[in-house]
Design an enzyme around this catalytic site. Sequence first.
Site, PDB file in Angstrom:
ATOM      1  N   CYS A  90     -10.151   5.363  -2.136  1.00  0.00           N
ATOM      2  CA  CYS A  90     -10.033   4.256  -1.180  1.00  0.00           C
ATOM      3  C   CYS A  90      -9.149   3.187  -1.805  1.00  0.00           C
ATOM      4  CB  CYS A  90     -11.408   3.689  -0.838  1.00  0.00           C
ATOM      5  SG  CYS A  90     -11.369   2.309   0.325  1.00  0.00           S
ATOM      6  N   CYS A 253      -4.501  -0.671   4.517  1.00  0.00           N
ATOM      7  CA  CYS A 253      -5.072   0.616   4.100  1.00  0.00           C
ATOM      8  C   CYS A 253      -4.238   1.251   2.986  1.00  0.00           C
ATOM      9  CB  CYS A 253      -5.214   1.586   5.268  1.00  0.00           C
ATOM     10  SG  CYS A 253      -6.067   3.120   4.824  1.00  0.00           S
TER      11      CYS A 253
END
EC number: 5.1.1.8
Length: 333
Positions: A90, A253
């Site tokens: 992530c 992101c």
Amino acid sequence: MARHSFFCVDGHTCGNPVRLVAGGGPNLNGSTMMEKRAHFLAEYDWIRTGLMFEPRGHDMMSGSILYPPTRPDCDVAVLFIETSGCLPMCGHGTIGTVTMAIEQGLVTPKTPGKLNLDTPAGLVAIEYEQDGQYVERVRLTNVPAFLYAEGLEVECPDLGPIKVDVAYGGNFYAIVEPQENYTDMDDYSALQLIAWSPVLRQRLNEKYKFQHPELPDINRLSHILWTGKPEHPQAHARNAVFYGDKAIDRSPCGTGTSARMAQLAAKGKLKPGDEFIHESIIGSLFHGRVERAAEVAGRPAIVPSIAGWARMTGYNTIFIDDRDPFAHGFSVA
């Protein structure tokens, strides 16, 4: 009956939440972080759902748990948790975790300004800029990213048939670019993107196979990346990344930016050394860069890096109590 306590440091990366579990995480078996991830999912997934979902979290919540590294070339290991599960990697979570861990003294780097993270997806190299007690910027060099498939056809609710490219940047992403039945993310509401994305993801996973050639546990498409023209004068592109069941990433992101750079590089639109500034749905920026060319099981790839910032918002001691009927969290459809 038991009450489990978790000491958390809360913050956000470019607008997207990060809950760093600094105390209370379980001991995990396994010789690698991928094996420890599997143990966590098999026995302790109630911790993830309890900390991420309502009433202690929300649809956009994501976080991490720190562990000793499983490999000698790393300073610390990280397990990523969020509403959709335990991601192998992530990007926004890495930037937030590193920022808060350094500022709170939870990690002592062997070399100031540098950190190697042991993640389920592999080694992630970190460089960070610190001003006094504060970390102002974090750049992560991600795992190799690659274009997996081009022009996959799928039926999208309301829009009709569309084509997507699928790229890997730590997770598999379906990238939706302007075409006959899709114009720009700005032409649709966030609620529309949230409604369409899980259907699109399910249909793609049912119709096509997504398998990382070197990591057997990474075997499904998890994210949808809707593209658009940038609004920020510095940005090259804009995106709305869908994850979980009903979340749009508030940051640009990190793994999504990595996947997008891999897609563009495979099509000759980026080369080693090029920068790619990615804008989020709320206007925050990640500064991506193609570090070098790479290869994954004979497939052309790139090594991408992503830079961004994070801010701590507070401390949180959270109880998961067996007396609570919602101890393990809930989500409203």
